[in-house]
Scaffold this active site. Sequence first.
Site, PDB file in Angstrom:
ATOM      1  CD  GLU A   1      -5.517   1.133   2.307  1.00  0.00           C
ATOM      2  OE1 GLU A   1      -5.338   1.643   1.188  1.00  0.00           O
ATOM      3  OE2 GLU A   1      -6.446   0.361   2.546  1.00  0.00           O
TER       4      GLU A   1
ATOM      5  CB  SER B   1      -8.491  -1.428   4.422  1.00  0.00           C
ATOM      6  OG  SER B   1      -8.806  -2.702   3.946  1.00  0.00           O
TER       7      SER B   1
ATOM      8  NE  ARG C   1      -4.093  -1.761   0.235  1.00  0.00           N
ATOM      9  CZ  ARG C   1      -4.122  -3.058  -0.064  1.00  0.00           C
ATOM     10  NH1 ARG C   1      -3.059  -3.641  -0.592  1.00  0.00           N
ATOM     11  NH2 ARG C   1      -5.211  -3.772   0.135  1.00  0.00           N
TER      12      ARG C   1
HETATM   13  N1  EPU Z   1     -10.611 -10.689  10.421  1.00  0.00           N
HETATM   14  C1  EPU Z   1     -11.309 -10.796  11.603  1.00  0.00           C
HETATM   15  N2  EPU Z   1     -12.316  -9.889  11.852  1.00  0.00           N
HETATM   16  C2  EPU Z   1     -12.651  -8.931  10.957  1.00  0.00           C
HETATM   17  C3  EPU Z   1     -11.948  -8.833   9.747  1.00  0.00           C
HETATM   18  C4  EPU Z   1     -10.900  -9.719   9.502  1.00  0.00           C
HETATM   19  O1  EPU Z   1     -11.020 -11.648  12.439  1.00  0.00           O
HETATM   20  O2  EPU Z   1     -13.582  -8.180  11.249  1.00  0.00           O
HETATM   21  C5  EPU Z   1      -9.551 -11.670  10.139  1.00  0.00           C
HETATM   22  C6  EPU Z   1     -10.022 -12.655   9.072  1.00  0.00           C
HETATM   23  O3  EPU Z   1     -10.675 -13.741   9.628  1.00  0.00           O
HETATM   24  C7  EPU Z   1      -8.729 -13.057   8.421  1.00  0.00           C
HETATM   25  C8  EPU Z   1      -7.890 -11.807   8.516  1.00  0.00           C
HETATM   26  O4  EPU Z   1      -8.442 -11.017   9.550  1.00  0.00           O
HETATM   27  O5  EPU Z   1      -8.085 -14.060   9.165  1.00  0.00           O
HETATM   28  C9  EPU Z   1      -7.790 -11.051   7.211  1.00  0.00           C
HETATM   29  O6  EPU Z   1      -9.057 -10.578   6.789  1.00  0.00           O
HETATM   30  P1  EPU Z   1      -9.411 -10.356   5.240  1.00  0.00           P
HETATM   31  O7  EPU Z   1      -9.088 -11.578   4.449  1.00  0.00           O
HETATM   32  O8  EPU Z   1     -10.803  -9.850   5.162  1.00  0.00           O
HETATM   33  O9  EPU Z   1      -8.380  -9.288   4.718  1.00  0.00           O
HETATM   34  P2  EPU Z   1      -7.705  -7.992   5.394  1.00  0.00           P
HETATM   35  O10 EPU Z   1      -6.300  -8.311   5.716  1.00  0.00           O
HETATM   36  O11 EPU Z   1      -8.576  -7.477   6.481  1.00  0.00           O
HETATM   37  C10 EPU Z   1      -6.734  -7.025   3.176  1.00  0.00           C
HETATM   38  C11 EPU Z   1      -6.756  -5.731   2.422  1.00  0.00           C
HETATM   39  C12 EPU Z   1      -8.059  -5.584   1.659  1.00  0.00           C
HETATM   40  C13 EPU Z   1      -8.212  -6.763   0.717  1.00  0.00           C
HETATM   41  C14 EPU Z   1      -8.180  -8.053   1.534  1.00  0.00           C
HETATM   42  C15 EPU Z   1      -8.228  -9.290   0.681  1.00  0.00           C
HETATM   43  C16 EPU Z   1      -5.351  -4.179   3.664  1.00  0.00           C
HETATM   44  C17 EPU Z   1      -5.290  -2.974   4.533  1.00  0.00           C
HETATM   45  N3  EPU Z   1      -6.567  -4.608   3.323  1.00  0.00           N
HETATM   46  O12 EPU Z   1      -7.743  -6.957   4.170  1.00  0.00           O
HETATM   47  O13 EPU Z   1      -7.981  -4.388   0.891  1.00  0.00           O
HETATM   48  O14 EPU Z   1      -9.415  -6.680  -0.026  1.00  0.00           O
HETATM   49  O15 EPU Z   1      -6.937  -8.110   2.278  1.00  0.00           O
HETATM   50  O16 EPU Z   1      -6.994  -9.509   0.075  1.00  0.00           O
HETATM   51  O17 EPU Z   1      -4.301  -4.720   3.293  1.00  0.00           O
HETATM   52  C18 EPU Z   1      -8.438  -2.040   0.936  1.00  0.00           C
HETATM   53  O18 EPU Z   1      -7.224  -1.872   0.844  1.00  0.00           O
HETATM   54  O19 EPU Z   1      -9.244  -1.074   0.991  1.00  0.00           O
HETATM   55  C19 EPU Z   1      -8.946  -3.402   1.008  1.00  0.00           C
HETATM   56  C20 EPU Z   1     -10.241  -3.663   1.184  1.00  0.00           C
END
Ligand code: EPU
Length: 334
Positions: free
Chosen positions: A328, A232, A156
């Site tokens: 972010e 995010s 990012r």
């Molecule tokens: N999780 C929770 N509770 C929540 C949300 C997430 O426990 O409320 C846990 C999930 O169970 C999982 C982990 O956190 O184990 C990761 O969650 P998720 O796969 O939803 O992805 P993320 O790391 O929260 C990132 C990106 C997203 C992207 C997703 C999918 C960043 C800041 N965000 O989110 O990007 O869509 O991975 O690859 O890196 C964005 O940048 O705006 C965005 C949406």
Amino acid sequence: MAQSIRDYNTFRVDHEVSSIHQATTIEELRAACEAVDNPIILGDGSNVLFAADIDRPVIVIDMKGITLGDESDRWQEVIVGAGENWHDLVLWALDHDLGGIENLSLIPGKCGAAPMQNIGAYGVEIADTLWSVGVMDRMTGALFNLSKSACKLGYRDSIFKNEYKGQYIITSIKLRLTKAPHHKLNISYGDIKKQLSDQGISEPTIKDVSKAVIAIRESKLPDPKKLPNAGSFFKNPVIPIHQYDELKKKHSDMPSYPVSDAVCKVPAGWLIDQAGWKGVMLGEVGVHAQQALVIVNHGAKDGKQILELSKMIQKSVFEKYGINLNTEVNLFRK
Ligand code: EPU
């Protein structure tokens, strides 16, 4: 004359900026840069939070167009105006059977903003297909190309958020996309695998992967048109492995993603969720009930409410885990 930013940010907050200028062509962009000082450059405003009236002009990037560049039997280059909608580009690529960006389906925003923060999702980043970007020097109006390596893309992050901040404006992007049968599908992400197998698809096409990503995103991430948000709100924090090992003793189910021998990434959504914020409302703003990393706006006109909620979240995650969450979204505040 001051103008409202309301229609130019996906949080739909209603602050004033000194003026708003649309740039639908390179000439309009150059003219706007000559006419104003220190502009804020916006695409769709899908990754910004205005938390106050800001005494600066805004230039909205709206240069359109998708053209074909060089090709080989394995790949096709496409050159895309910075004002094209990102998801429309993904759909265009799928229609032309060009691969490499299907995992980035439904990411909000315009193409010019994509390299700025190296958009990424489900195991893929724009860094994987970006070849170069076209830029305009804001002060001189000169146009030139920067290679991908010159963009210093990170998680990012890019040179446009650091050394070149305020200096260069992205006018176009050039991607090198794969042609069939040379597509390299990336379906290692758990959610995608599950989605495809639920649908009984064992040999997915790039369109199948895109559909799976769209289904996952629609189930977790609020549509900014229906419930204003900026995706995010925080980055996933990168912490030293020794700190993670310490935390794991107390929080045995804390997930992590490998980054290097020295550091790992912890999902901010998990931290915020565990700190008890998921679905919590504070006045007219709140934490999304399906994904704790997203702050949603149920009707606040003042972005300060969102900023205050984000500070409370940062404080509570720091108190519970000793981890700092960095935003972010790009903040504009007094
Ligand atoms: N999780 C929770 N509770 C929540 C949300 C997430 O426990 O409320 C846990 C999930 O169970 C999982 C982990 O956190 O184990 C990761 O969650 P998720 O796969 O939803 O992805 P993320 O790391 O929260 C990132 C990106 C997203 C992207 C997703 C999918 C960043 C800041 N965000 O989110 O990007 O869509 O991975 O690859 O890196 C964005 O940048 O705006 C965005 C949406």
